[in-house]
Design an enzyme around this catalytic site. Sequence first.
Site, mmCIF file in Angstrom:
data_model
loop_
_atom_site.group_PDB
_atom_site.id
_atom_site.type_symbol
_atom_site.label_atom_id
_atom_site.label_comp_id
_atom_site.label_asym_id
_atom_site.label_seq_id
_atom_site.Cartn_x
_atom_site.Cartn_y
_atom_site.Cartn_z
ATOM 1 N N ALA A 1 61.310 -32.603 -26.297
ATOM 2 C CA ALA A 1 60.467 -32.789 -27.490
ATOM 3 C C ALA A 1 59.973 -34.228 -27.676
ATOM 4 O O ALA A 1 59.259 -34.509 -28.627
ATOM 5 C CB ALA A 1 61.250 -32.354 -28.730
ATOM 6 N N SER A 2 60.323 -35.126 -26.762
ATOM 7 C CA SER A 2 59.993 -36.537 -27.015
ATOM 8 C C SER A 2 58.563 -36.894 -26.645
ATOM 9 O O SER A 2 58.072 -37.952 -27.016
ATOM 10 C CB SER A 2 60.972 -37.443 -26.268
ATOM 11 N N ASN B 1 60.674 -25.565 -24.032
ATOM 12 C CA ASN B 1 59.465 -26.274 -23.596
ATOM 13 C C ASN B 1 59.700 -27.182 -22.390
ATOM 14 O O ASN B 1 58.814 -27.315 -21.544
ATOM 15 C CB ASN B 1 58.924 -27.110 -24.765
ATOM 16 N N SER C 1 53.022 -21.079 -18.158
ATOM 17 C CA SER C 1 51.829 -21.793 -17.680
ATOM 18 C C SER C 1 50.867 -20.789 -17.063
ATOM 19 O O SER C 1 51.266 -19.681 -16.685
ATOM 20 C CB SER C 1 52.258 -22.797 -16.608
ATOM 21 N N TYR D 1 56.985 -24.437 -8.607
ATOM 22 C CA TYR D 1 56.528 -24.448 -10.009
ATOM 23 C C TYR D 1 55.982 -23.066 -10.396
ATOM 24 O O TYR D 1 56.309 -22.521 -11.454
ATOM 25 C CB TYR D 1 55.458 -25.526 -10.181
ATOM 26 N N ILE E 1 46.375 -29.014 -20.428
ATOM 27 C CA ILE E 1 46.668 -29.729 -21.673
ATOM 28 C C ILE E 1 46.829 -31.224 -21.355
ATOM 29 O O ILE E 1 47.472 -31.578 -20.350
ATOM 30 C CB ILE E 1 47.979 -29.207 -22.315
#
Length: 256
Positions: free
Chosen positions: A10-11, A87, A146, A159, A192
């Site tokens: 979350a950072s 996330n 994704s 990935y 994004i």
Amino acid sequence: MSKTALVTGASRGIGRGITIALAEAGHDVVVNYARNREAAEEVQAEVTKRGQKAHLVQADIASTDDRQRLVDEAMNAFGRIDLLVNNAGVAPTQRADILEATEESFDRLISTNLKGPYFLTQLVAARMISQGNHDESKPKIVVVSSISAYAASVDRGDYCIAKAGLTMLTQLWATRLAEHGINVYELRPGIIATDMTGGVKAKYDKLIFEQDLTPIKRWGEPEDVGKAVVAIAQDLLPFSTGQVIDIDGGFHLRRL
Ligand code: NAD
């Protein structure tokens, strides 16, 4: 009564956007971060500014012990978890054709991007079931996958495999947790603007603006993902679970 969310990674980037959007919508947030305490404190300040509480927990989502400690600390801080947002994720350190991909890189990526969310969801789901949910709570679990869940990139197979795995992870947990009133959603962000994509900006500019792969012709922002998470947290999709939500400006349409 504030609801409590736990957001991994979350950072910065999308996790930061989600955390701030949730605070804006009245959630207290457990801000998980891997290394950068300073960035996490900056996110904490944004949450506090919005009148909510933020509790910082350093934890590596790929580590069994860290996941347990993360959930224990979240419960100690707030006494309940109403929303889990899986996330945190990494991009491959080096892109390599799948003919040359290494097992070491595969293991690292899968343990963060797939195994971590699977077992963190298991831990949090148990708490969500046992914590006793008042009528307004309706706990939710969100999984950030994704467009790579379906778009095969042979230079980052690990990935793509991890993200495709998150689709089934979402479906499994949605099926298992429905009887407990816990809905589970997969968010599929497109391109994004974050540190993850910053290094290959020219490539993505080309996809968006020249190759016309995103009908809504702009970069996505972390806030775009944050808004979708808030809609889920506010129970605006009560009869949907195991659902994919594309946040990609229409990338998934892949028109000819
Ligand atoms: P980012 O690199 O800016 O942020 C990722 C965050 O995850 C960082 O804060 C990082 O420290 C954290 N993290 C990484 N490994 C961790 C670990 N082992 N334990 C705890 N935290 C860890 O990337 P982002 O673009 O914000 O990506 C967030 C999520 O969205 C990822 O799962 C990514 O795969 C996904 N995603 C991103 C895009 C995009 O275009 N940026 C598109 C689709 C999906």
